[in-house]
Design a protein around this motif. Sequence first.
Motif, PDB file in Angstrom:
ATOM      1  N   LEU A   8       0.855  -1.183   0.000  1.00  0.00           N
ATOM      2  CA  LEU A   8       0.000   0.000   0.000  1.00  0.00           C
ATOM      3  C   LEU A   8       0.888   1.228   0.000  1.00  0.00           C
ATOM      4  O   LEU A   8       1.721   1.396   0.895  1.00  0.00           O
ATOM      5  CB  LEU A   8      -0.891  -0.020   1.238  1.00  0.00           C
ATOM      6  CG  LEU A   8      -1.805   1.163   1.490  1.00  0.00           C
ATOM      7  CD1 LEU A   8      -2.798   1.309   0.345  1.00  0.00           C
ATOM      8  CD2 LEU A   8      -2.542   0.978   2.804  1.00  0.00           C
ATOM      9  N   LYS A   9       0.749   2.085  -1.017  1.00  0.00           N
ATOM     10  CA  LYS A   9       1.574   3.282  -1.121  1.00  0.00           C
ATOM     11  C   LYS A   9       0.672   4.472  -1.399  1.00  0.00           C
ATOM     12  O   LYS A   9      -0.105   4.468  -2.353  1.00  0.00           O
ATOM     13  CB  LYS A   9       2.583   3.118  -2.263  1.00  0.00           C
ATOM     14  CG  LYS A   9       3.550   4.256  -2.396  1.00  0.00           C
ATOM     15  CD  LYS A   9       4.561   3.940  -3.490  1.00  0.00           C
ATOM     16  CE  LYS A   9       5.604   5.024  -3.594  1.00  0.00           C
ATOM     17  NZ  LYS A   9       6.591   4.705  -4.645  1.00  0.00           N
ATOM     18  N   ALA A  10       0.759   5.501  -0.522  1.00  0.00           N
ATOM     19  CA  ALA A  10      -0.047   6.708  -0.681  1.00  0.00           C
ATOM     20  C   ALA A  10       0.662   7.865   0.016  1.00  0.00           C
ATOM     21  O   ALA A  10       1.594   7.657   0.787  1.00  0.00           O
ATOM     22  CB  ALA A  10      -1.436   6.509  -0.078  1.00  0.00           C
ATOM     23  N   THR A  11       0.208   9.072  -0.242  1.00  0.00           N
ATOM     24  CA  THR A  11       0.800  10.237   0.404  1.00  0.00           C
ATOM     25  C   THR A  11       0.653  10.145   1.913  1.00  0.00           C
ATOM     26  O   THR A  11       1.614  10.269   2.653  1.00  0.00           O
ATOM     27  CB  THR A  11       0.147  11.533  -0.120  1.00  0.00           C
ATOM     28  OG1 THR A  11       0.298  11.565  -1.540  1.00  0.00           O
ATOM     29  CG2 THR A  11       0.791  12.755   0.484  1.00  0.00           C
ATOM     30  N   ASN A  12      -0.556   9.923   2.382  1.00  0.00           N
ATOM     31  CA  ASN A  12      -0.849   9.712   3.800  1.00  0.00           C
ATOM     32  C   ASN A  12      -1.680   8.448   3.907  1.00  0.00           C
ATOM     33  O   ASN A  12      -2.521   8.175   3.046  1.00  0.00           O
ATOM     34  CB  ASN A  12      -1.617  10.894   4.389  1.00  0.00           C
ATOM     35  CG  ASN A  12      -0.796  12.162   4.382  1.00  0.00           C
ATOM     36  OD1 ASN A  12       0.232  12.238   5.031  1.00  0.00           O
ATOM     37  ND2 ASN A  12      -1.237  13.147   3.634  1.00  0.00           N
ATOM     38  N   VAL A  13      -1.467   7.670   4.965  1.00  0.00           N
ATOM     39  CA  VAL A  13      -2.159   6.399   5.130  1.00  0.00           C
ATOM     40  C   VAL A  13      -2.798   6.349   6.519  1.00  0.00           C
ATOM     41  O   VAL A  13      -2.144   6.646   7.513  1.00  0.00           O
ATOM     42  CB  VAL A  13      -1.169   5.223   4.979  1.00  0.00           C
ATOM     43  CG1 VAL A  13      -1.869   3.903   5.218  1.00  0.00           C
ATOM     44  CG2 VAL A  13      -0.503   5.239   3.618  1.00  0.00           C
ATOM     45  N   ALA A  25       3.860   5.563   3.502  1.00  0.00           N
ATOM     46  CA  ALA A  25       3.260   6.902   3.507  1.00  0.00           C
ATOM     47  C   ALA A  25       4.314   7.858   2.961  1.00  0.00           C
ATOM     48  O   ALA A  25       5.128   8.402   3.707  1.00  0.00           O
ATOM     49  CB  ALA A  25       2.827   7.288   4.909  1.00  0.00           C
ATOM     50  N   THR A  26       4.331   8.042   1.655  1.00  0.00           N
ATOM     51  CA  THR A  26       5.394   8.778   0.969  1.00  0.00           C
ATOM     52  C   THR A  26       5.417  10.265   1.278  1.00  0.00           C
ATOM     53  O   THR A  26       6.449  10.902   1.174  1.00  0.00           O
ATOM     54  CB  THR A  26       5.279   8.592  -0.548  1.00  0.00           C
ATOM     55  OG1 THR A  26       4.000   9.075  -0.981  1.00  0.00           O
ATOM     56  CG2 THR A  26       5.427   7.127  -0.932  1.00  0.00           C
ATOM     57  N   GLY A  27       4.280  10.828   1.656  1.00  0.00           N
ATOM     58  CA  GLY A  27       4.223  12.257   1.909  1.00  0.00           C
ATOM     59  C   GLY A  27       4.238  12.618   3.372  1.00  0.00           C
ATOM     60  O   GLY A  27       4.277  13.771   3.742  1.00  0.00           O
ATOM     61  N   GLY A  28       4.175  11.627   4.212  1.00  0.00           N
ATOM     62  CA  GLY A  28       4.224  12.000   5.610  1.00  0.00           C
ATOM     63  C   GLY A  28       3.606  11.058   6.584  1.00  0.00           C
ATOM     64  O   GLY A  28       4.263  10.212   7.155  1.00  0.00           O
ATOM     65  N   THR A  43       6.921   2.441   6.136  1.00  0.00           N
ATOM     66  CA  THR A  43       7.795   3.559   5.807  1.00  0.00           C
ATOM     67  C   THR A  43       6.965   4.828   5.987  1.00  0.00           C
ATOM     68  O   THR A  43       5.840   4.908   5.490  1.00  0.00           O
ATOM     69  CB  THR A  43       8.282   3.465   4.344  1.00  0.00           C
ATOM     70  OG1 THR A  43       8.916   2.203   4.149  1.00  0.00           O
ATOM     71  CG2 THR A  43       9.265   4.576   4.022  1.00  0.00           C
ATOM     72  N   TYR A  44       7.500   5.816   6.705  1.00  0.00           N
ATOM     73  CA  TYR A  44       6.690   6.980   7.079  1.00  0.00           C
ATOM     74  C   TYR A  44       7.561   8.221   7.280  1.00  0.00           C
ATOM     75  O   TYR A  44       8.760   8.129   7.448  1.00  0.00           O
ATOM     76  CB  TYR A  44       5.940   6.686   8.388  1.00  0.00           C
ATOM     77  CG  TYR A  44       6.890   6.476   9.552  1.00  0.00           C
ATOM     78  CD1 TYR A  44       7.222   7.528  10.383  1.00  0.00           C
ATOM     79  CD2 TYR A  44       7.497   5.248   9.775  1.00  0.00           C
ATOM     80  CE1 TYR A  44       8.123   7.361  11.433  1.00  0.00           C
ATOM     81  CE2 TYR A  44       8.385   5.075  10.811  1.00  0.00           C
ATOM     82  CZ  TYR A  44       8.697   6.129  11.637  1.00  0.00           C
ATOM     83  OH  TYR A  44       9.593   5.963  12.653  1.00  0.00           O
ATOM     84  N   GLY A  45       6.923   9.376   7.269  1.00  0.00           N
ATOM     85  CA  GLY A  45       7.555  10.632   7.668  1.00  0.00           C
ATOM     86  C   GLY A  45       7.156  10.967   9.096  1.00  0.00           C
ATOM     87  O   GLY A  45       7.955  11.365   9.923  1.00  0.00           O
ATOM     88  N   ARG A  46       5.860  10.766   9.397  1.00  0.00           N
ATOM     89  CA  ARG A  46       5.314  10.927  10.745  1.00  0.00           C
ATOM     90  C   ARG A  46       4.474   9.698  11.031  1.00  0.00           C
ATOM     91  O   ARG A  46       3.909   9.102  10.117  1.00  0.00           O
ATOM     92  CB  ARG A  46       4.443  12.186  10.831  1.00  0.00           C
ATOM     93  CG  ARG A  46       5.240  13.476  10.663  1.00  0.00           C
ATOM     94  CD  ARG A  46       4.358  14.716  10.696  1.00  0.00           C
ATOM     95  NE  ARG A  46       3.433  14.676   9.569  1.00  0.00           N
ATOM     96  CZ  ARG A  46       2.128  14.946   9.651  1.00  0.00           C
ATOM     97  NH1 ARG A  46       1.581  15.287  10.797  1.00  0.00           N
ATOM     98  NH2 ARG A  46       1.361  14.889   8.591  1.00  0.00           N
ATOM     99  N   LEU A  47       4.372   9.334  12.305  1.00  0.00           N
ATOM    100  CA  LEU A  47       3.695   8.102  12.672  1.00  0.00           C
ATOM    101  C   LEU A  47       2.834   8.316  13.908  1.00  0.00           C
ATOM    102  O   LEU A  47       3.283   8.924  14.880  1.00  0.00           O
ATOM    103  CB  LEU A  47       4.751   7.028  12.963  1.00  0.00           C
ATOM    104  CG  LEU A  47       4.278   5.649  13.386  1.00  0.00           C
ATOM    105  CD1 LEU A  47       3.558   4.959  12.234  1.00  0.00           C
ATOM    106  CD2 LEU A  47       5.471   4.821  13.824  1.00  0.00           C
ATOM    107  N   THR A  48       1.583   7.835  13.856  1.00  0.00           N
ATOM    108  CA  THR A  48       0.743   7.811  15.049  1.00  0.00           C
ATOM    109  C   THR A  48       0.177   6.407  15.197  1.00  0.00           C
ATOM    110  O   THR A  48      -0.269   5.801  14.227  1.00  0.00           O
ATOM    111  CB  THR A  48      -0.421   8.823  15.004  1.00  0.00           C
ATOM    112  OG1 THR A  48      -1.299   8.497  13.937  1.00  0.00           O
ATOM    113  CG2 THR A  48       0.082  10.242  14.838  1.00  0.00           C
ATOM    114  N   ILE A  49       0.237   5.897  16.421  1.00  0.00           N
ATOM    115  CA  ILE A  49      -0.306   4.586  16.728  1.00  0.00           C
ATOM    116  C   ILE A  49      -1.200   4.743  17.957  1.00  0.00           C
ATOM    117  O   ILE A  49      -0.725   5.091  19.038  1.00  0.00           O
ATOM    118  CB  ILE A  49       0.805   3.554  17.016  1.00  0.00           C
ATOM    119  CG1 ILE A  49       1.734   3.434  15.799  1.00  0.00           C
ATOM    120  CG2 ILE A  49       0.199   2.206  17.370  1.00  0.00           C
ATOM    121  CD1 ILE A  49       2.937   2.551  16.029  1.00  0.00           C
TER     122      ILE A  49
END
Length: 64
Positions: A8-13, A25-28, A43-49
């Motif tokens: 799964l590849k998208a700007t934000n996920v 999450a290619t954009g962040g 793979t991420y720029g920012r991450l929330t769990i």
Amino acid sequence: DGKFKGSLKATNVRIEGEVDGEVSATGGLASFGPKSVCKGHITYGRLTIAEGADVEASMKKLAA
């Protein structure tokens, strides 16, 4: 609450269901909700769990 297996590849996920595979999450932002399940690689720029999420994955932060 759906299920996804693969890449799964998208700007934000935002994940609320189950993912087995690669999340990019290619954009962040890669975000996992309280009932989400993730196995694989993130793979991420920012991450929330969220509390309650079940994330068992290798993770790599993208360079700024």
